[in-house]
Design a protein around this motif. Structure first.
Motif, PDB file in Angstrom:
ATOM      1  N   PRO A   1       2.801  38.381  68.992  1.00  0.00           N
ATOM      2  CA  PRO A   1       2.417  39.066  70.243  1.00  0.00           C
ATOM      3  C   PRO A   1       0.994  39.597  70.184  1.00  0.00           C
ATOM      4  CG  PRO A   1       4.565  39.826  69.435  1.00  0.00           C
ATOM      5  CD  PRO A   1       3.953  39.021  68.329  1.00  0.00           C
ATOM      6  N   ASP A   2       0.283  39.445  71.296  1.00  0.00           N
ATOM      7  CA  ASP A   2      -1.069  39.988  71.425  1.00  0.00           C
ATOM      8  C   ASP A   2      -0.962  41.320  72.142  1.00  0.00           C
ATOM      9  OD1 ASP A   2      -3.765  40.393  71.511  1.00  0.00           O
ATOM     10  OD2 ASP A   2      -4.126  39.019  73.184  1.00  0.00           O
ATOM     11  N   THR A   3      -1.129  42.403  71.416  1.00  0.00           N
ATOM     12  CA  THR A   3      -0.960  43.728  71.992  1.00  0.00           C
ATOM     13  C   THR A   3      -1.873  44.708  71.271  1.00  0.00           C
ATOM     14  OG1 THR A   3       0.721  45.347  72.676  1.00  0.00           O
ATOM     15  CG2 THR A   3       0.922  44.445  70.443  1.00  0.00           C
ATOM     16  N   TYR A   4      -1.887  45.946  71.711  1.00  0.00           N
ATOM     17  CA  TYR A   4      -2.697  46.982  71.063  1.00  0.00           C
ATOM     18  C   TYR A   4      -2.181  47.214  69.646  1.00  0.00           C
ATOM     19  CZ  TYR A   4      -4.763  51.602  70.176  1.00  0.00           C
ATOM     20  OH  TYR A   4      -5.446  52.663  69.640  1.00  0.00           O
ATOM     21  N   ARG A   5      -3.106  47.190  68.677  1.00  0.00           N
ATOM     22  CA  ARG A   5      -2.722  47.336  67.277  1.00  0.00           C
ATOM     23  C   ARG A   5      -3.607  48.389  66.600  1.00  0.00           C
ATOM     24  NH1 ARG A   5      -3.582  42.740  63.941  1.00  0.00           N
ATOM     25  NH2 ARG A   5      -5.212  42.024  65.344  1.00  0.00           N
ATOM     26  N   VAL A   6      -3.042  49.054  65.617  1.00  0.00           N
ATOM     27  CA  VAL A   6      -3.774  50.061  64.844  1.00  0.00           C
ATOM     28  C   VAL A   6      -3.598  49.767  63.364  1.00  0.00           C
ATOM     29  CG1 VAL A   6      -3.861  52.505  64.198  1.00  0.00           C
ATOM     30  CG2 VAL A   6      -3.596  51.856  66.602  1.00  0.00           C
ATOM     31  N   ARG A   7      -4.707  49.802  62.648  1.00  0.00           N
ATOM     32  CA  ARG A   7      -4.657  49.667  61.182  1.00  0.00           C
ATOM     33  C   ARG A   7      -4.320  51.030  60.596  1.00  0.00           C
ATOM     34  NH1 ARG A   7      -7.646  50.722  56.720  1.00  0.00           N
ATOM     35  NH2 ARG A   7      -7.723  49.186  55.037  1.00  0.00           N
TER      36      ARG A   7
END
Length: 297
Positions: A116-122
């Protein structure tokens, strides 16, 4: 006041995400607990936990972060979020254990779905948080390891550390994806709890109980066989969990359930090995969790 952390809290709130303060430099809530609650202020009518006190109000956020450099927590439930937490490996993990990202990639491949292409956080330990919006009318709670080892989820009853926060092990940084996208249906199917035993009509005769189990077996097998691409493995998984309780109660032999669902899964287009792997894990879990609740006449 740390302007960077204040801005992180305001940015999250502008997205409609409910925030609350975490202790400076760590991941724990900075709000008081129930044992030390004085029953004043926000708790005047009863103790309010962090999930209840999280806010999107800019004035409250300015007032809170004016008292110190608090990290930012996002209450995922009130925010309408389901966050998938992909953990990294720890030194004590056995050699060969896949990390969360590897396990999630395998889940996507088995579901025949693109990542899925979505908001991500490291995360501070180089893991990832994948942000999704919860489906309308659905209330998904936090889980630990339900999707796979090293994969947790945060929904109602949980929270995540927002981008912009910092701990001694590192910072939380946004990676990509302009916004949180809707939770994929195949993920929702796996995360929604299997039907509870209470959904079965109460019966006093063992023969009636077995007839109900036979009807359930037929219906679940038909449902699996008719599954479309993208939902086949999830439907097989849910069917095995639902039918596992009848195995635990002695209403259906395990080999009968396995053979029926194996046939249904292969009819839907899954390989024999995919069916066996999914059935084994789902039935093992369901049988273990339902043995203690076996119905009595």
């Amino acid at each position: 006041m740390n302007e960077h952390l204040l801005n992180a809290a305001l940015t999250a709130a502008e997205r409609g995400w409910y925030v609350f303060p975490l202790r400076p430099g760590v991941k724990f809530p900075a709000l008081h607990g129930e044992r030390t609650c004085t029953g004043t202020g926000p708790c005047e009518s009863g103790h309010r936990k962090w999930e209840q006190r999280a806010t999107t109000d800019p004035d409250r956020i300015h007032a809170t972060w004016s008292h110190g450099p608090f990290n930012v927590g996002i209450a995922t439930g009130p925010s309408g979020l389901l966050v998938v937490d992909l953990d990294t490996l720890k030194p004590e993990n056995p050699k060969g254990t896949p990390d969360g990202a590897t396990s999630f990639a395998a889940l996507c491949e088995r579901a025949r779905e693109a990542a899925p292409d979505t908001y991500r956080v490291r995360t501070a330990r180089a893991g990832e948080h994948l942000y999704f919006t919860q489906p309308p009318g659905v209330r998904l709670h936090s889980t630990k390891g339900r999707l796979a080892p090293k994969i947790d989820t945060r929904g109602w009853g949980g929270y995540v550390v927002a981008a912009g926060s910092t701990t001694p092990t590192g910072a939380y940084e946004p990676l990509c994806g302009p916004e949180a996208t809707p939770l994929p249906s195949w993920l929702q199917s796996v995360l929604q709890p299997a039907p509870k035993a209470a959904t079965a009509p109460p019966v006093a005769v063992a023969g009636q109980s077995r007839r109900y189990a036979d009807v359930a077996l037929t219906a679940e097998t038909r449902n699996v066989a008719a599954a479309q691409v993208g939902e086949r493995e999830a439907k097989l998984f849910r069917a095995a969990r639902a039918l596992g309780r009848f195995v635990a109660w002695g209403d259906l032999p395990r080999h009968v359930v396995e053979q029926a669902l194996q046939t249904g899964g292969e009819a839907a287009g899954l390989s024999a090995s995919e069916c066996r792997s999914t059935l084994r894990s789902a039935l093992d879990w369901s049988i273990a969790h339902n043995q203690s609740s076996r119905r009595t006449a």
